[in-house]
Write an enzyme that holds these catalytic residues in place. Sequence first.
Site, PDB file in Angstrom:
ATOM      1  N   ASP A  33     -10.015   3.381   1.653  1.00 15.23           N
ATOM      2  CA  ASP A  33     -10.167   2.872   3.029  1.00 15.23           C
ATOM      3  C   ASP A  33     -10.792   3.935   3.940  1.00 15.23           C
ATOM      4  O   ASP A  33     -11.619   3.619   4.797  1.00 15.23           O
ATOM      5  CB  ASP A  33      -8.809   2.458   3.615  1.00 15.23           C
ATOM      6  CG  ASP A  33      -8.271   1.186   2.981  1.00 15.23           C
ATOM      7  OD1 ASP A  33      -9.072   0.337   2.550  1.00 15.23           O
ATOM      8  OD2 ASP A  33      -7.036   1.031   2.911  1.00 15.23           O
ATOM      9  N   LYS A  37       0.793  -1.229   0.000  1.00 17.42           N
ATOM     10  CA  LYS A  37       0.000   0.000   0.000  1.00 17.42           C
ATOM     11  C   LYS A  37       0.834   1.293   0.000  1.00 17.42           C
ATOM     12  O   LYS A  37       0.402   2.297  -0.545  1.00 17.42           O
ATOM     13  CB  LYS A  37      -0.948   0.010   1.203  1.00 17.42           C
ATOM     14  CG  LYS A  37      -2.155  -0.894   1.031  1.00 17.42           C
ATOM     15  CD  LYS A  37      -3.081  -0.750   2.216  1.00 17.42           C
ATOM     16  CE  LYS A  37      -4.378  -1.478   1.968  1.00 17.42           C
ATOM     17  NZ  LYS A  37      -5.351  -1.267   3.032  1.00 17.42           N
TER      18      LYS A  37
END
Length: 279
Positions: free
Chosen positions: A100, A64
């Site tokens: 997210d 990520k």
Amino acid sequence: MKNYALIGYPLSHSFSPILHGLVYKSWELPNIYLSWEVLPEELELAIPMLKRNLAGFNVTAPHKKAIIRLLDDLDFSAQLYGAVNTVKSEEGKLIGFNTDGAGFLKGLSEVDYELTNKHILLLGAGGASQTIALELAHQGCPVTIANRELSEAYALKLLLEKRFPEASVEIAQLNDIPKGSYSCIINATPVGMGSLANESPISSDYFRGVELAYDLIYNPAETLFLKEAGKMGCLTVNGLTMLIAQGLKAIEIWFEREIDTELEENIYSSIAKELYGND
Ligand code: NAP
């Protein structure tokens, strides 16, 4: 026709292919969503191939943050959270997004909870905590970050203060958190799932006076953390809405099409059924 994928390593059981499959089926799209294991040392080499073959891909641990320098551009969300979980391939360029944070906020909006001026106790200082802490700092909420490993919590505090010099961030040892006037407690540790299923990261007296307890864990649906919070009169939210919302947001980015409430509810029920059975 180009397809979509999830990249990470290792890729254990993920609900992403089910979720994507349900939307593509509903929209009658021929696309498929693949799971693609990419080792950390293969990431850079994999980028041209991903660019050539995919219209977009989701990114999970451990890539990520590492993927950021390999992308052509970053959306505001990826800049804000300092991590990428969604990449769109557009006109030969790879653009990074982070859904997210939107997923986390969706969990709050489901129960009509407003963060404004709320003092938050955030348990954990890992990847999910980073996104949440940056969102909290962005919204001006004072936050206490409690972690087992204090150096990780201090690193997160430094990051928050660098990005938001006005941020109010306190650090605590997870097993010695000062009793405070927290409005909301968020569990972003794995305590409550798997082999830690019968444990809670904090004792139940911390819930006294707390409005909301939010556990990022979605399996089991009700962790000991949420059970105890519920008994103390707190509103409770588990991580399933967050999980689903971040995936649906990625689809909206790729297809530039909104997912309507009915489809969203169907997907939520299908995945809840898959996870928890019919109860
Ligand atoms: P991560 O980067 O590995 O961070 C894990 C955090 O939990 C660290 O702060 C770690 O503390 C702490 N921790 C680990 N084991 C612990 C234990 N036995 N006791 C106390 N603290 C412990 O993981 P992550 O990606 O942030 O994920 C954290 C949790 O959120 C997981 O349960 C994950 O499934 C969940 N999650 C849910 C969603 C969703 O969509 N619902 C999304 C992301 C994550 P140390 O630094 O001391 O090791």
